[in-house]
Motif scaffolding. Structure first.
Motif, PDB file in Angstrom:
ATOM      1  N   ALA A   6      80.646  -5.203  15.022  1.00 47.02           N
ATOM      2  CA  ALA A   6      80.066  -6.293  15.988  1.00 47.02           C
ATOM      3  C   ALA A   6      79.908  -5.082  17.669  1.00 47.02           C
ATOM      4  CB  ALA A   6      80.258  -7.204  15.990  1.00 47.02           C
ATOM      5  N   LEU A   7      79.088  -5.564  18.087  1.00 47.95           N
ATOM      6  CA  LEU A   7      78.843  -4.539  19.440  1.00 47.95           C
ATOM      7  C   LEU A   7      79.475  -4.663  20.157  1.00 47.95           C
ATOM      8  CD1 LEU A   7      77.818  -2.715  21.562  1.00 47.95           C
ATOM      9  CD2 LEU A   7      75.688  -4.332  21.934  1.00 47.95           C
ATOM     10  N   LEU A   8      80.166  -7.021  20.124  1.00 49.09           N
ATOM     11  CA  LEU A   8      81.079  -6.746  21.287  1.00 49.09           C
ATOM     12  C   LEU A   8      82.688  -6.414  20.927  1.00 49.09           C
ATOM     13  CD1 LEU A   8      81.393  -8.422  23.941  1.00 49.09           C
ATOM     14  CD2 LEU A   8      82.427 -10.048  22.665  1.00 49.09           C
ATOM     15  N   ASP A   9      83.106  -5.654  19.781  1.00 43.96           N
ATOM     16  CA  ASP A   9      83.929  -5.490  19.097  1.00 43.96           C
ATOM     17  C   ASP A   9      84.341  -3.523  19.010  1.00 43.96           C
ATOM     18  OD1 ASP A   9      84.696  -7.841  17.954  1.00 43.96           O
ATOM     19  OD2 ASP A   9      84.228  -7.690  16.240  1.00 43.96           O
ATOM     20  N   PRO A  13      69.799  -9.330  22.876  1.00 44.67           N
ATOM     21  CA  PRO A  13      70.776  -8.927  23.177  1.00 44.67           C
ATOM     22  C   PRO A  13      70.890  -9.768  21.647  1.00 44.67           C
ATOM     23  CG  PRO A  13      70.819 -10.909  24.812  1.00 44.67           C
ATOM     24  CD  PRO A  13      69.693 -10.293  24.409  1.00 44.67           C
ATOM     25  N   SER A  14      70.767 -10.963  20.787  1.00 43.61           N
ATOM     26  CA  SER A  14      71.153 -10.666  19.805  1.00 43.61           C
ATOM     27  C   SER A  14      70.447 -10.226  18.475  1.00 43.61           C
ATOM     28  CB  SER A  14      70.540 -12.690  19.267  1.00 43.61           C
ATOM     29  OG  SER A  14      68.607 -12.170  19.280  1.00 43.61           O
ATOM     30  N   ILE A  21      77.143  -6.688  26.317  1.00 38.02           N
ATOM     31  CA  ILE A  21      76.102  -7.143  25.398  1.00 38.02           C
ATOM     32  C   ILE A  21      74.708  -7.328  26.163  1.00 38.02           C
ATOM     33  CG2 ILE A  21      74.940  -8.083  22.810  1.00 38.02           C
ATOM     34  CD1 ILE A  21      77.191  -9.443  22.072  1.00 38.02           C
ATOM     35  N   SER A  22      74.360  -8.702  26.722  1.00 38.59           N
ATOM     36  CA  SER A  22      73.338  -8.778  28.006  1.00 38.59           C
ATOM     37  C   SER A  22      73.080  -7.281  28.550  1.00 38.59           C
ATOM     38  CB  SER A  22      74.167  -9.716  28.840  1.00 38.59           C
ATOM     39  OG  SER A  22      73.930 -11.023  28.360  1.00 38.59           O
ATOM     40  N   MET A  23      74.344  -6.885  29.142  1.00 37.72           N
ATOM     41  CA  MET A  23      73.300  -5.487  30.395  1.00 37.72           C
ATOM     42  C   MET A  23      73.392  -4.188  29.339  1.00 37.72           C
ATOM     43  SD  MET A  23      76.522  -3.250  32.185  1.00 37.72           S
ATOM     44  CE  MET A  23      76.234  -1.779  32.840  1.00 37.72           C
ATOM     45  N   VAL A  24      74.364  -4.133  28.028  1.00 38.35           N
ATOM     46  CA  VAL A  24      73.218  -3.006  26.790  1.00 38.35           C
ATOM     47  C   VAL A  24      72.235  -3.585  26.656  1.00 38.35           C
ATOM     48  CG1 VAL A  24      74.245  -1.577  25.083  1.00 38.35           C
ATOM     49  CG2 VAL A  24      75.585  -2.452  26.388  1.00 38.35           C
TER      50      VAL A  24
END
Length: 772
Positions: free
Chosen positions: A714-717, A700-701, A689-692
């Protein structure tokens, strides 16, 4: 004027008058005829009454005598000597002859008891013996004496006595001592114990001369007749038995009178009916007696008719002349002045009616034109009263009288009606003038009807509004003006959906107070900018100079304006609308803001929205939206604070919705960019998420929150699922090991790959590969 100058043609009124006068002459002639008929009826009734009275006397005398004979017959029938001889048969003995002598002696006693009786006979059928007061004989000798007609045979006569029981009268011809006379025979049977044995019949002979002797003294020309029920002539004087009058069936009813013609002679016939015998007593009197009694009346009637005709003819002539002279003068006058010539053969009344109709038509046309101008002049005069423009050379009372204006009191007020919405009179461009005039006419009539109950109303159109001058008939009352305005306003709203704003002035004295009263209504009407349209605004309710803020300012600080601009830019309709409501409520509370300040506030709020829309309209889409929705025109078209408030709310709603939709489109573009980036970099072990977030310059949040809001995931999923989809594809090819596949999809640690694979697929990667 000579009759030669009177036009005697069929359409002339002379003919009509002549017929009318002659019809009047018919009235006394008709009355004379009615009097003659009434006199004839009186004479007829009098004669009938006299004849009926005489006939009743005759009936009573004869009926009494006949009842006496019937009583004697009953006594004879009960006599033992009479009944004892019934069973005697031939040949007779000396003792029988002795009994007959005794019976004859008794009969003489009975005969002397009633003068009506001419002779008494007892006929014993068993011994064929007939005994009378004089002698003894047989049935053959009795037949010779008591036949009804000459042509009647003995057998026919004998059948009369074969009846089982007899008690009746019959007319006969009685022969005795060689002489014949008309008589009536009463026959009564003597009742026996054994009805099969031949019995006896008691016969009473009554001469018709004795019957007619009971006739009271009447005219020598009066004839009397008596008919029995079998229509047989019992007795008569002067009436032949073959007379057409002697018909029992025609003499209906108990009594009556009618005119009859017998042998060419007219006669009045009166008759009555006996209750006891049923005989008809008939009296006839020649019709000449009526004529003699009516002769004098005829002479009087003829004289009155002739006199009526002579005098009526003279009077008719005089009145024809007298009545035609003024008609002729009128015709000549109209012919000269109206230009309509009177032609021969025309009706005088028709000519006068045509001339009068022509004159009245011209007068109505002139009056109509004057009325049209009068309304315009009167309206102009009322406008001059309201605006203070009056002729200085003409006294005010003369001007009022000239325009038919009568004032009831020196107290006046002015009501001004302004049309906000035409309702049912909403019009297109072609019908606009007609519908406006119709609505103005309606307002005028409704106002006059409401005000006219107790006061006077003078209404005129001024500056496309209806101004009403109220002249109080009683004590002036400002609440009365408000009641009038409410009734007019509610009536037009309920029935025609017309919205009015009504301005009311204060009450002024004298006509010179009308101009300031009109100015007060204009001031009150202008204040609808603050109060809104469709209201009743009284000048006395307007804020005075003491109630208006001394600083002559309004509440709209710069901080509030910046806050409003930011909320609009953020698309927050609820909060921005709440701020505008608060600004308007604070400034319009207690009606303390003046009209100029209200206008400034309207322009200031409109300017704020215009500046905000200009700032948010930097993009081409937003600027196109502002132009297409005509938001600037709608805001500037507001004429009252209430209208402006409504328009601002509508514009705010549209702008905030557009901003939110536009922002949603921007967010949707971000999520698609993230998806594309993840799919192209899923093999990078550093992808997270941090890289995106660093890629798109977002925290990120915030990025994770926005991605989930737009995609629901969710973005991570999403990153994990993208890697696993590629891993499953590689596992199904059966070419690489699980550890190699984990490295190719971005997992450096095989254990992390196995844990995440089992979390999403429910089985390990090795198991999945075996299944494939």
């Amino acid at each position: 004027m000579n009759l030669a100058r009177i036009r005697f043609h069929k359409r002339s009124i002379i003919v009509t008058w002549l017929v009318s006068y002659l019809s009047v002459l018919l009235i006394p002639i008709m009355i004379s005829g009615i009097l003659y008929a009434a006199g004839w009826h009186v004479v007829e009734s009098e004669v009938n009454r006299a004849n009926t009275s005489a006939l009743k006397q005759m009936e009573q005398a004869i009926d009494n005598s006949l009842r006496g004979i019937e009583r004697i017959s009953l006594e004879i029938a009960l006599n033992k000597s009479v009944t004892g001889f019934i069973n005697t048969s031939k040949p007779l003995t000396d003792n029988d002859y002795y009994e007959l002598i005794s019976i004859a002696s008794d009969l003489r006693l009975y005969q002397t008891a009633n003068d009506f009786i001419e002779q008494i006979y007892i006929y014993y059928r068993n011994s064929d013996t007939v005994i009378s007061t004089r002698d003894r004989t047989n049935s053959r000798m009795l037949y010779e004496k008591t036949r009804e007609q000459e042509t009647m045979s003995y057998e026919e006569w004998a059948k009369f006595f074969e009846k089982p029981y007899m008690q009746e009268y019959t007319p006969i011809t009685f022969r005795e001592d060689g002489q014949s006379m008309k008589a009536v025979m009463y026959a009564k049977s003597v009742i026996l114990a054994n009805p099969d044995q031949p019995g006896a019949v008691i016969l009473f002979v009554i001469k018709d001369s004795k019957l007619l002797a009971n006739i009271p003294s009447t005219s020598d020309r009066t004839s009397i007749a008596v008919l029995d029920k079998e229509n047989r002539l019992v007795a008569s004087t002067g009436i032949e038995s073959r007379s057409a009058i002697l018909d029992y069936s025609k003499l209906t009813g108990k009594n009556g009178m009618f005119m009859s013609a017998d042998a060419g002679q007219r006669a009045a016939v009166s008759y009555i009916t006996s209750e006891s015998t049923g005989w008809k007593y008939i009296s006839t009197i020649p019709a000449e007696l009526f004529d003699d009694k009516m002769a004098y009346m005829k002479k009087l009637i003829y004289a009155s008719i002739i006199l009526s005709l002579l005098m009526g003819g003279v009077v008719t002539y005089l009145f024809l002349r007298k009545n035609y002279v003024p008609i002729n003068l009128l015709i000549q006058s109209f012919a000269k002045k109206s230009g309509l010539s009177f032609q021969e053969g025309l009706n005088e009344y028709g000519y006068l009616q045509a001339a009068l109709n022509n004159t009245f038509a011209e007068k109505e046309q002139v009056d109509r034109r004057l009325h049209q101008h009068r309304d315009a002049i009167r309206s102009h005069f009322l406008q001059g009263l309201l605006k203070g423009r009056l002729e200085q050379n003409v006294p005010i009372h003369e001007s009022l009288a000239a325009h038919d204006i009568r004032v009831a009191s020196p107290y006046y007020a002015v009501l001004l009606f302004h049309i906000e919405h035409f309702g049912k009179f909403e019009m297109d461009q072609n019908a606009a003038p007609e519908k406006v005039r119709m609505l103005h006419f309606l307002i005028m009539n409704v106002a006059e009807e409401v005000i006219g109950d107790t006061n006077q109303a003078f209404i005129t159109e001024i500056d496309n509004m209806q101004a009403c001058i109220v002249n109080f008939g009683t004590d002036p009352d400002s609440d009365e003006l408000k009641r009038i305005a409410e009734q007019v306003k509610s009536f037009l709203l309920d029935h025609f959906h017309v919205h009015l704003t009504v301005a009311i002035s204060e009450i002024h004295q004298e006509l010179y107070g009308l101009p300031p009263a009109y100015q007060q209504t204009l001031a009150a009407l202008e204040y609808r900018l603050v109060m809104g349209s469709g209201e009743i605004i009284r000048y006395e309710d307007l804020p005075s100079s003491e109630t208006v803020r001394p600083s002559r300012s309004y509440y709209y600080p710069l901080t509030v304006e910046h806050q409003l601009i930011n909320l609009v830019k953020a698309g927050d309709f609820e909060k921005s609308s709440a701020i505008i409501n608060e600004i308007i409520e604070i400034n319009s509370s207690d009606a303390s803001i003046s009209v100029p300040l209200a206008k400034c506030l309207m322009f200031d709020l409109t300017s704020t929205l215009l500046k905000t829309m200009d700032e948010i309209g930097s993009s081409s889409n937003r600027r196109t939206f502002i132009v297409q929705t005509h938001q600037v025109d709608r805001l500037m078209a507001s004429s009252t604070i209430k209208e402006m408030k409504g328009q601002i709310r509508e514009v705010l709603a549209e702008v905030c919705q557009f901003i939110q939709e536009d922002r949603q489109q921007d967010h949707n573009a971000l999520s698609q960019q993230v998806i594309d980036y993840v799919k192209s970099h899923y093999a990078d072990v550093n992808l997270n998420i941090s890289m995106v977030g660093e890629k798109f310059e977002l925290t990120p949040s915030y990025l994770s929150k926005q991605f989930k809001a737009q995609t629901g995931e969710a973005l991570l999923d999403f990153i994990s699922r993208t890697r696993l989809d590629e891993a499953k594809r590689l596992l199904s090819l059966q070419q690489l090991s699980v550890s190699d596949i984990a490295k190719q999809v971005g997992y450096a640690d095989i254990n992390t790959f196995n844990r995440i694979f089992k979390k999403f697929e429910g089985i390990t990667p090795g198991k999945y590969k075996d299944i494939q």
